[in-house]
Enzyme design. Structure first.
Site, PDB file in Angstrom:
ATOM      1  N   LYS A  99       0.884  -1.176   0.000  1.00  0.00           N
ATOM      2  CA  LYS A  99       0.000   0.000   0.000  1.00  0.00           C
ATOM      3  C   LYS A  99       0.916   1.220   0.000  1.00  0.00           C
ATOM      4  O   LYS A  99       1.907   1.219   0.734  1.00  0.00           O
ATOM      5  CB  LYS A  99      -0.897   0.002   1.251  1.00  0.00           C
ATOM      6  CG  LYS A  99      -1.802  -1.223   1.364  1.00  0.00           C
ATOM      7  CD  LYS A  99      -2.877  -1.245   0.292  1.00  0.00           C
ATOM      8  CE  LYS A  99      -3.702  -2.507   0.374  1.00  0.00           C
ATOM      9  NZ  LYS A  99      -4.703  -2.613  -0.664  1.00  0.00           N
TER      10      LYS A  99
ATOM     11  N   HIS B 223      -7.297 -14.352  -6.353  1.00  0.00           N
ATOM     12  CA  HIS B 223      -7.898 -13.170  -5.724  1.00  0.00           C
ATOM     13  C   HIS B 223      -9.312 -13.063  -6.268  1.00  0.00           C
ATOM     14  O   HIS B 223      -9.633 -13.652  -7.284  1.00  0.00           O
ATOM     15  CB  HIS B 223      -7.051 -11.918  -6.029  1.00  0.00           C
ATOM     16  CG  HIS B 223      -7.493 -10.731  -5.236  1.00  0.00           C
ATOM     17  ND1 HIS B 223      -8.186  -9.693  -5.781  1.00  0.00           N
ATOM     18  CD2 HIS B 223      -7.388 -10.453  -3.916  1.00  0.00           C
ATOM     19  CE1 HIS B 223      -8.468  -8.797  -4.840  1.00  0.00           C
ATOM     20  NE2 HIS B 223      -7.992  -9.244  -3.688  1.00  0.00           N
TER      21      HIS B 223
HETATM   22  C1  CAP Z   1      -8.385  -7.991  -0.061  1.00  0.00           C
HETATM   23  C2  CAP Z   1      -7.459  -7.147  -0.915  1.00  0.00           C
HETATM   24  C3  CAP Z   1      -7.197  -5.844  -0.260  1.00  0.00           C
HETATM   25  C4  CAP Z   1      -6.570  -6.043   1.067  1.00  0.00           C
HETATM   26  C5  CAP Z   1      -5.912  -4.779   1.447  1.00  0.00           C
HETATM   27  C6  CAP Z   1      -6.159  -7.878  -1.203  1.00  0.00           C
HETATM   28  O1  CAP Z   1      -9.023  -8.829  -0.840  1.00  0.00           O
HETATM   29  O2  CAP Z   1      -8.035  -6.804  -2.145  1.00  0.00           O
HETATM   30  O3  CAP Z   1      -6.335  -5.114  -1.102  1.00  0.00           O
HETATM   31  O4  CAP Z   1      -7.551  -6.347   2.009  1.00  0.00           O
HETATM   32  O5  CAP Z   1      -5.088  -5.120   2.478  1.00  0.00           O
HETATM   33  O6  CAP Z   1      -5.594  -7.565  -2.256  1.00  0.00           O
HETATM   34  O7  CAP Z   1      -5.743  -8.703  -0.394  1.00  0.00           O
HETATM   35  P1  CAP Z   1     -10.111  -9.804  -0.104  1.00  0.00           P
HETATM   36  P2  CAP Z   1      -5.392  -4.605   3.919  1.00  0.00           P
HETATM   37  O8  CAP Z   1     -10.978  -8.904   0.733  1.00  0.00           O
HETATM   38  O9  CAP Z   1     -10.831 -10.447  -1.235  1.00  0.00           O
HETATM   39  O10 CAP Z   1      -9.300 -10.734   0.702  1.00  0.00           O
HETATM   40  O11 CAP Z   1      -6.884  -4.650   4.075  1.00  0.00           O
HETATM   41  O12 CAP Z   1      -4.645  -5.552   4.767  1.00  0.00           O
HETATM   42  O13 CAP Z   1      -4.845  -3.190   3.929  1.00  0.00           O
HETATM   43 MG    MG Z   2      -6.413  -5.707  -2.942  1.00  0.00          MG
END
Ligand code: CAP
Ligand code: MG
Length: 475
Positions: free
Chosen positions: A180, A300
């Protein structure tokens, strides 16, 4: 309107030997009040409102079964060469009608489908049913595959045990981070972040993941990023003695390009490829599983929310539904069958929280003989030879969550902390340390609150001070 034949089974009817002979689905519908009024107007017989609505619900269930198998809205020619006999013999049957909750199951004879064809299956069982005028809302909760369908797919190439072998990680969860800001780093800067993640603290951090919208950009070219991040992973493995992984995002609408990217990962020594399975689609997942150069597939699920979310009271059966949706449980089953090695399944109390489904989704992904959930409408599943796959917990996770999330989801979990690492008040390396501490104390069975109290200067204590305990619900 199931007009040609009756598509609703007699009360008490059950499909014979369903694990051999049927595909089963489980749904809930809401009758469209305008359609109810119209039907009432044309209804001559004097019957109670309750009986009238029960009859309409039966008709709706029968129409769903008809529309998704061999029926249509009007009676059709049934003479020579009409196919009407097979249409009758192989028709789906709505059964186990629950008049109180307007729920029902549908049993589809397996001869209705090509058993190694998920896209064809969905075009059937889901197909046009959301277009029915007489229903105002519907949720498809679950699907159960028969043995012959399970055996028609290769299933996950590696699964939980295969990935553990590749990473030389016989036990415990895996930890990974999605950078991020999700877009902003150059390929070079992302590789430097990977180095920090992989070598900070005790050097046990496992993985880095591309975010869903990081594909190949002017300032962050896929092939450069792939090469540089994997080179850092290799360096870090030598330095730390711990295997590393990179969930490298190959998502593209041209499968040929995805295959090219998969080959680049393989050639650079990667073990995982990431693909967004909803935006690329079921055919892409099937093709990639059968043709990729021996990589583990990380699924994903971007865009799933527009399919799986439903904020109605009826989300778990009790109460009304206001929209049309298909559960993440249903999707998770499809992708395990198609052979991904890990998939995002939400996390207890995370962003979307998945309506408390995350723990059951973990079971969907990992149990061999899955039992129905005691509360959420589900059908269970005998997975026969299909390997258990990793559950990826993500969405607002941070070190303060490890104890509660791992105790609910078990060890075969990839804990993805993006902001929950990069947002650590003392910086990225401190974020790595905090997660190492959170994981280590969990496996040493040291309660997190005890550790934090006794180690107030630890990076974990700093993280807990900053975020508390329990995933941050992102409103
Ligand atoms: C989650 C997600 C988000 C993360 C961000 C991923 O997907 O799209 O970017 O949650 O990280 O790429 O992992 P899911 P954080 O909800 O489908 O798992 O929230 O830890 O900042
Ligand atoms: Mg994500």
């Amino acid at each position: 309107m199931a007009v040609q034949f009756n598509y609703v089974a007699k009360r008490g009817w059950k499909p014979k030997n369903p694990d051999e002979n049927y595909i089963i689905t489980l749904l809930k519908v809401e009758l469209d009040e305008k359609a109810v009024k119209e039907a009432k107007y044309h209804h001559s017989k004097k019957i109670s409102e309750k009986k009238f609505r029960n009859d309409l619900f039966e008709e709706a269930a029968g129409t769903v079964a008809a529309e998704s198998s061999t029926g249509t809205w009007t009676k059709v020619y049934d003479g020579k060469d009409s196919g009407i006999n097979l249409a009758s013999e192989k028709r789906a049957m709505a059964y186990d009608l629950d008049y109180k909750r307007s729920m029902f199951k549908i049993a589809y004879p397996i001869e209705l489908f090509e058993l190694n064809n998920v896209s064809g299956l969905l075009a059937g069982v889901i197909g046009n049913i959301a277009g029915m005028k007489m229903v105002s809302a519907m949720r498809v909760y679950d699907i159960r595959f028969p043995r012959k369908m399970i055996e028609a797919f290769p299933g996950p190439r590696f699964g939980v045990e295969g990935v553990r072998k590749l990473l030389k990680k016989p036990r415990g969860c895996l930890v990974a981070t999605v950078p991020k800001p999700k877009i902003g780093r150059t390929d070079e800067e992302q590789a430097r972040l990977a180095k920090t993640l992989f070598t900070s603290g005790n050097g046990t951090y496992d993985g880095i993941k591309d975010d869903e919208n990081l594909t190949s950009l002017k300032f962050n070219d896929f092939y450069k990023r792939c090469k540089k991040v994997l080179a850092e992973a290799k360096e870090a493995e030598k330095k730390t003695g711990h295997k590393k992984f990179y969930l490298c995002n190959t998502t593209h609408s041209d499968i040929n390009e995805m295959m090219k990217r998969a080959k680049a990962i393989k050639n650079n020594g990667g073990i995982f490829m990431m693909m967004d399975v909803v935006t690329t689609g079921f055919a892409a997942v099937d093709y990639i599983r059968r043709n990729n150069p021996g990589l583990a597939i990380h699924a994903h699920r971007a865009m799933h929310g527009f399919i799986t979310r439903d904020n109605s009271p009826g989300i778990h059966g009790e109460g009304k539904l206001y929209g049309f949706s298909i559960s993440m449980i249903f999707l998770a089953k499809l992708f395990r069958l198609l052979g991904v090695d890990s998939i995002h399944g939400g996390s207890p109390l995370a962003k979307m929280e998945d309506y408390g489904e995350a723990e059951y989704i973990c079971k969907v992904l990992q149990e061999k003989n899955l039992k129905p959930h005691h509360k959420i409408p589900t059908l269970g599943q005998n997975w026969h030879k299909i390997k258990p796959v990793w559950m990826t917990a993500s969405g607002g996770l941070h070190p303060g969550d490890f104890e509660s999330v791992l105790s609910k989801l078990g060890d075969d979990v990839i804990m993805q902390c993006g902001g929950g690492l990069l947002g650590h008040p003392n910086g990225v390396a401190a974020g790595v340390k905090a997660i190492e501490e959170a994981r280590d104390i969990y496996y040493k069975r040291i309660p997190i609150r005890k550790f934090v109290k006794e180690n107030p200067k630890s990076e974990l204590a700093v993280a807990v001070k900053h975020w508390g305990y329990g995933p941050k619900i992102v409103y």
